[in-house]
Design a protein around this motif. Structure first.
Motif, PDB file in Angstrom:
ATOM      1  N   ARG A  86      18.554 -20.252  -0.287  1.00 41.22           N
ATOM      2  CA  ARG A  86      18.613 -19.030  -1.138  1.00 41.22           C
ATOM      3  C   ARG A  86      17.475 -17.961  -0.564  1.00 41.22           C
ATOM      4  N   ILE A  87      17.397 -17.101   0.139  1.00 41.39           N
ATOM      5  CA  ILE A  87      16.578 -16.112   0.913  1.00 41.39           C
ATOM      6  C   ILE A  87      15.859 -14.995   0.337  1.00 41.39           C
ATOM      7  N   LEU A  88      15.188 -14.877   0.058  1.00 40.49           N
ATOM      8  CA  LEU A  88      13.970 -13.268  -0.401  1.00 40.49           C
ATOM      9  C   LEU A  88      14.116 -12.585   0.933  1.00 40.49           C
ATOM     10  N   ALA A  89      14.264 -11.436   1.155  1.00 37.96           N
ATOM     11  CA  ALA A  89      13.407 -10.773   2.240  1.00 37.96           C
ATOM     12  C   ALA A  89      12.457  -9.949   1.793  1.00 37.96           C
ATOM     13  N   ILE A  90      11.629  -9.576   2.594  1.00 36.35           N
ATOM     14  CA  ILE A  90      10.407  -8.724   1.359  1.00 36.35           C
ATOM     15  C   ILE A  90       9.393  -8.075   2.708  1.00 36.35           C
ATOM     16  N   VAL A  91      10.739  -6.337   2.498  1.00 36.72           N
ATOM     17  CA  VAL A  91       9.865  -5.694   4.011  1.00 36.72           C
ATOM     18  C   VAL A  91       8.463  -4.511   3.121  1.00 36.72           C
ATOM     19  N   ARG A  92       7.507  -4.770   4.162  1.00 37.81           N
ATOM     20  CA  ARG A  92       6.643  -3.715   3.305  1.00 37.81           C
ATOM     21  C   ARG A  92       6.319  -2.983   4.526  1.00 37.81           C
ATOM     22  N   ALA A  93       7.457  -1.615   3.096  1.00 35.22           N
ATOM     23  CA  ALA A  93       7.811  -0.329   4.210  1.00 35.22           C
ATOM     24  C   ALA A  93       7.235   0.695   3.895  1.00 35.22           C
ATOM     25  N   GLY A  94       6.814   1.359   4.856  1.00 36.90           N
ATOM     26  CA  GLY A  94       6.682   3.298   4.887  1.00 36.90           C
ATOM     27  C   GLY A  94       7.082   4.050   5.179  1.00 36.90           C
ATOM     28  N   PRO A 143       3.113  -2.148  19.353  1.00 34.23           N
ATOM     29  CA  PRO A 143       2.141  -2.815  19.226  1.00 34.23           C
ATOM     30  C   PRO A 143       1.050  -1.415  18.651  1.00 34.23           C
ATOM     31  N   ARG A 144       0.597  -2.253  17.216  1.00 35.99           N
ATOM     32  CA  ARG A 144      -0.927  -0.856  16.444  1.00 35.99           C
ATOM     33  C   ARG A 144       0.255   0.631  16.212  1.00 35.99           C
ATOM     34  N   MET A 145       1.642   0.273  16.013  1.00 33.76           N
ATOM     35  CA  MET A 145       1.874   1.978  15.618  1.00 33.76           C
ATOM     36  C   MET A 145       3.025   1.534  14.447  1.00 33.76           C
ATOM     37  N   GLY A 146       2.641   0.451  13.422  1.00 41.22           N
ATOM     38  CA  GLY A 146       3.267  -0.025  12.217  1.00 41.22           C
ATOM     39  C   GLY A 146       2.163   1.316  11.314  1.00 41.22           C
ATOM     40  N   SER A 147       3.218   0.924   9.596  1.00 43.01           N
ATOM     41  CA  SER A 147       2.553   1.350   8.934  1.00 43.01           C
ATOM     42  C   SER A 147       1.726   0.639   8.336  1.00 43.01           C
ATOM     43  N   THR A 148       1.233  -0.650   8.278  1.00 45.67           N
ATOM     44  CA  THR A 148      -0.155  -1.161   7.961  1.00 45.67           C
ATOM     45  C   THR A 148      -0.924  -0.585   8.724  1.00 45.67           C
ATOM     46  N   TYR A 149      -1.085  -0.053  10.073  1.00 43.66           N
ATOM     47  CA  TYR A 149      -2.102   0.704  10.777  1.00 43.66           C
ATOM     48  C   TYR A 149      -1.842   2.344  10.091  1.00 43.66           C
ATOM     49  N   SER A 150      -1.642   3.104   9.623  1.00 48.70           N
ATOM     50  CA  SER A 150      -1.148   3.991   9.070  1.00 48.70           C
ATOM     51  C   SER A 150      -1.370   4.067   7.708  1.00 48.70           C
ATOM     52  N   ASN A 151      -1.769   3.306   7.602  1.00 47.22           N
ATOM     53  CA  ASN A 151      -2.329   3.015   5.964  1.00 47.22           C
ATOM     54  C   ASN A 151      -3.067   2.276   6.309  1.00 47.22           C
ATOM     55  N   LEU A 152      -4.161   2.765   6.679  1.00 45.53           N
ATOM     56  CA  LEU A 152      -5.952   1.775   7.014  1.00 45.53           C
ATOM     57  C   LEU A 152      -6.718   2.317   5.847  1.00 45.53           C
ATOM     58  N   PRO A 153      -7.343   1.837   4.959  1.00 44.93           N
ATOM     59  CA  PRO A 153      -8.881   2.572   4.850  1.00 44.93           C
ATOM     60  C   PRO A 153      -9.908   2.300   5.679  1.00 44.93           C
ATOM     61  N   PRO A 154     -10.249   4.183   5.442  1.00 47.29           N
ATOM     62  CA  PRO A 154     -10.855   4.335   5.985  1.00 47.29           C
ATOM     63  C   PRO A 154     -12.293   3.505   5.843  1.00 47.29           C
ATOM     64  N   GLY A 155     -13.291   3.175   7.064  1.00 49.02           N
ATOM     65  CA  GLY A 155     -14.563   2.059   7.420  1.00 49.02           C
ATOM     66  C   GLY A 155     -13.742   1.207   7.218  1.00 49.02           C
ATOM     67  N   THR A 156     -12.483   0.305   7.059  1.00 50.97           N
ATOM     68  CA  THR A 156     -12.124  -1.058   7.437  1.00 50.97           C
ATOM     69  C   THR A 156     -12.496  -1.290   8.876  1.00 50.97           C
TER      70      THR A 156
END
Length: 355
Positions: A35-43, A224-237
């Protein structure tokens, strides 16, 4: 155990996954394991809807948006919006903290970036491989026309899968046992850079191996580095590189190359390791010349020797779970290379589950 020949269909010059040709997919859909649960972090620019409709016949899907996206979630089973701005794995940890009952409902948890395209045939192959081999940690390989960060992740058509000590943070597939082991560390940093080295540490402590699933490739669609994680990076991180270096230092991790230990060949499955493994890997990389630039081929070949340690069968048999590889290959040899899902369901559904 016989060492493989090239495992190829010479009429076409390309690997033929005959191990899956006669599968009855309706049996797989009804199979309770895995049984598989796919978890998508979506932007906002997520592409997961391109594959979720078909995938829902085989797996459950949870979508964890980075922000309000404005699109509906009718194709998903679970929607959870983490509180506050957080990275991919930080948000996934919040999801499990707030929904602990989810952990007991699934055998595997697939933590996906939102720029991954998953062919339905790859999903079928992935479930079949998990049902047979019960990997603790695995990942689909990346098609050669993907944007790739690590040589070891690129698909090699000569193999069903490779035993390795590496899975990238982009598409890791974790057994419940492995997830529980690493979940406390999902908030070590924002970018999740460096987690691969931490996961290798846990693999070594448990004497487990990871699997790169060449028979179940996916496509990484953004550079690389064009995904949603990078576009949501908090200031000062901190930069992702600085976060990775800090993680390596904190846990005293080895910042050394990752390794391919062995492979199970496509076509008529058999085990390869050592020099024959290196040779077959090189042959598989040569196949990329048909559709890709010389630069990709040179890049893959440059990492080949570095990612191939000298191991023998005595070492491989010490790896926890490797006995399933030998058992499955013996069963294939007896029953023929065209395994059926019914064989997996009756033989491996309980015995193959990670222990």
């Amino acid at each position: 155990m016989n060492v493989s020949n090239d495992g190829m269909s010479h009429a076409s010059g390309m690997a033929q996954p005959t191990w899956r040709d006669s599968y009855d997919e309706t049996i797989l859909m009804k199979n309770s394991y895995p049984r598989i649960l796919a978890i998508v972090r979506a932007g906002r620019n997520a592409i997961h809807k391109s594959w979720t409709y078909r995938a829902k016949t085989l797996i459950d899907i949870a979508v964890l948006p980075y922000e309000e996206t404005g699109y509906g979630f009718d194709d998903t089973d679970i929607v959870y919006i983490p509180e506050g701005r957080c990275g991919k794995f930080q948000g996934i940890k919040k999801f499990f903290v707030d929904n602990p009952d989810i952990l007991e409902k699934y055998d595997y948890f697939w933590c996906l970036d939102d720029d991954i395209y998953i062919p339905y045939t790859s999903l079928v192959s992935l479930k079949c491989l998990l049902a047979s081999y019960a990997f603790h940690l695995a990942a689909p390989s990346l098609e050669t026309y993907s944007y790739c960060n690590w040589q070891i992740t690129v698909r090699n058509k000569r193999f069903l899968f490779r035993g390795t000590d590496f899975v990238e943070v982009m598409v890791p597939l974790m057994s419940r046992e492995f997830l529980l082991l690493v979940l406390p560390h999902f908030d070590e940093n924002f970018s999740s850079w460096g987690y691969e080295f931490l996961w290798r540490k846990f693999l070594r402590e448990k004497n487990w191996y990871a699997a790169m699933l060449d028979a179940a490739p996916v496509v990484h669609t953004r550079p690389p580095r064009m995904g949603s994680t990078y576009s949501n990076l908090p200031p000062g991180t901190m930069t992702a590189g600085d976060e990775a270096r800090a993680l390596v230092q904190k846990f005293g991790l080895e910042d050394t190359p990752f390794f391919n230990f062995f492979g199970v060949t496509a076509g008529e499955p058999s085990l390869v390791y050592g020099a024959p493994f290196v040779e077959l890997m090189a042959q598989g990389y040569n196949d990329t010349d048909q559709f890709n630039s010389d630069d990709l081929h040179r890049w893959l070949m440059s990492g080949l020797e570095r990612n191939m340690p000298k191991v023998d069968l005595d070492f491989l048999t010490t790896l926890d779970g490797f006995h399933r590889v030998l058992e499955n290959l013996r069963r294939i040899k007896v029953n023929g290379s065209r395994m059926r899902i019914a064989d997996i369901s009756s033989t491996n559904a309980s015995a193959a589950q990670p222990t």
